[in-house]
Design a protein around this motif. Structure first.
Motif, short mmCIF file in Angstrom:
data_model
loop_
_atom_site.label_atom_id
_atom_site.label_comp_id
_atom_site.label_asym_id
_atom_site.label_seq_id
_atom_site.Cartn_x
_atom_site.Cartn_y
_atom_site.Cartn_z
N UNK A 174 -47.38 25.32 -23.55
CA UNK A 174 -47.54 23.98 -23.00
C UNK A 174 -47.21 22.89 -24.00
N UNK A 175 -47.75 23.01 -25.20
CA UNK A 175 -47.58 21.96 -26.22
C UNK A 175 -46.17 21.94 -26.79
N UNK A 176 -45.61 23.13 -27.05
CA UNK A 176 -44.31 23.20 -27.72
C UNK A 176 -43.11 23.17 -26.78
N UNK A 177 -43.30 23.59 -25.53
CA UNK A 177 -42.17 23.66 -24.60
C UNK A 177 -42.35 22.73 -23.41
N UNK A 178 -43.44 22.89 -22.67
CA UNK A 178 -43.56 22.22 -21.38
C UNK A 178 -43.72 20.71 -21.48
N UNK A 179 -44.57 20.24 -22.36
CA UNK A 179 -44.76 18.78 -22.48
C UNK A 179 -43.49 18.10 -22.99
N UNK A 180 -42.90 18.58 -24.10
CA UNK A 180 -41.65 17.92 -24.53
C UNK A 180 -40.54 18.01 -23.47
N UNK A 181 -40.44 19.15 -22.79
CA UNK A 181 -39.42 19.29 -21.75
C UNK A 181 -39.65 18.31 -20.61
N UNK A 182 -40.89 18.16 -20.19
CA UNK A 182 -41.20 17.23 -19.10
C UNK A 182 -40.86 15.79 -19.50
N UNK A 183 -41.18 15.42 -20.72
CA UNK A 183 -40.88 14.06 -21.17
C UNK A 183 -39.37 13.84 -21.27
N UNK A 184 -38.64 14.82 -21.81
CA UNK A 184 -37.19 14.75 -21.91
C UNK A 184 -36.57 14.64 -20.52
N UNK A 185 -37.00 15.48 -19.60
CA UNK A 185 -36.44 15.49 -18.25
C UNK A 185 -36.75 14.19 -17.51
N UNK A 186 -37.92 13.64 -17.71
CA UNK A 186 -38.25 12.35 -17.09
C UNK A 186 -37.34 11.26 -17.62
N UNK A 187 -37.12 11.27 -18.92
CA UNK A 187 -36.22 10.28 -19.53
C UNK A 187 -34.80 10.42 -18.99
N UNK A 245 -34.62 9.41 -15.18
CA UNK A 245 -34.68 7.97 -14.99
C UNK A 245 -33.38 7.28 -15.40
N UNK A 246 -32.66 7.89 -16.34
CA UNK A 246 -31.36 7.36 -16.76
C UNK A 246 -30.23 7.91 -15.90
N UNK A 247 -30.58 8.68 -14.88
CA UNK A 247 -29.62 9.38 -14.00
C UNK A 247 -28.58 10.18 -14.78
N UNK A 248 -29.05 10.86 -15.80
CA UNK A 248 -28.18 11.72 -16.62
C UNK A 248 -28.47 13.17 -16.27
N UNK A 249 -27.89 13.61 -15.19
CA UNK A 249 -28.06 15.00 -14.75
C UNK A 249 -26.90 15.83 -15.30
N UNK A 250 -26.96 16.05 -16.59
CA UNK A 250 -25.88 16.73 -17.29
C UNK A 250 -26.29 18.14 -17.70
N UNK A 251 -25.47 18.75 -18.53
CA UNK A 251 -25.74 20.12 -18.98
C UNK A 251 -27.07 20.22 -19.73
N UNK A 252 -27.35 19.23 -20.57
CA UNK A 252 -28.62 19.25 -21.32
C UNK A 252 -29.81 19.19 -20.36
N UNK A 253 -29.69 18.34 -19.34
CA UNK A 253 -30.78 18.24 -18.35
C UNK A 253 -31.04 19.59 -17.71
N UNK A 254 -29.99 20.25 -17.24
CA UNK A 254 -30.18 21.51 -16.53
C UNK A 254 -30.57 22.66 -17.45
#
Length: 157
Positions: A87-100, A103-112
């Motif tokens: 949760x701390x090392x993967x899920x929380x940072x991933x959720x914050x990154x994906x939200x960012x 919101x920037x409508x950047x559905x790119x390779x990094x997002x997926x």
């Protein structure tokens, strides 16, 4: 009080994680980018419920376990660092990154790529928390094994 807090907080935590996972998977598969953005933006707000629920579950579990570390309690305790680390090392940072990114409508390779990692890590935590719940039910006698019918001696066809 811990006997009430522990199962309730555990159920809230597991239900919250399952709802995050299902909403992510379903919107990615069947919904628009706008819906994906809405879900990805809402999940970090869900941490306001999830983090206290997990903390209450862990704290009350250790309180209830007292000094016992064997058997089902030991198995539950061994799973907790994996759940917390995931949760701390993967899920929380991933959720914050994906939200960012959403919101920037950047559905790119990094997002997926991060989305895929998040789904696997989330599924792992769902399985581990489910195993902990199952073991808690076993300790309370909620899962009983069936006894064979000893009165019926006729062979079944």
């Amino acid at each position: 009080m811990a006997k009430i807090i522990h199962p309730v907080a555990g159920a809230v935590a597991l239900t919250t994680i399952v709802s995050f996972w299902l909403s992510t998977a379903l919107t990615e598969l069947f919904a628009s980018y706008g819906s994906v953005t809405m879900v990805k933006s809402a999940i970090p707000w869900g941490f306001l419920l999830l983090v206290p629920a997990l903390a209450l579950t862990g704290g009350s579990g250790f309180f209830l376990a007292k000094e016992r570390r064997a058997g089902l309690i030991g198995a539950k305790i061994k799973r907790m660092p994996i759940i917390a680390g995931n949760g701390i090392l993967v899920l929380v940072p991933a959720a914050l990154f994906l939200a960012f990114k959403a919101e920037a409508t950047e559905f790119d390779t990094a997002f997926y790529a991060v989305q895929t990692l998040e789904l696997f890590a989330g599924a792992t935590n769902i399985v581990l928390l489910g195993l902990n719940m199952r073991d808690g039910f076993k300790m309370k006698g909620r899962f009983r094994t069936r006894q064979p019918d000893r009165l019926n001696t006729e062979p079944m066809l």
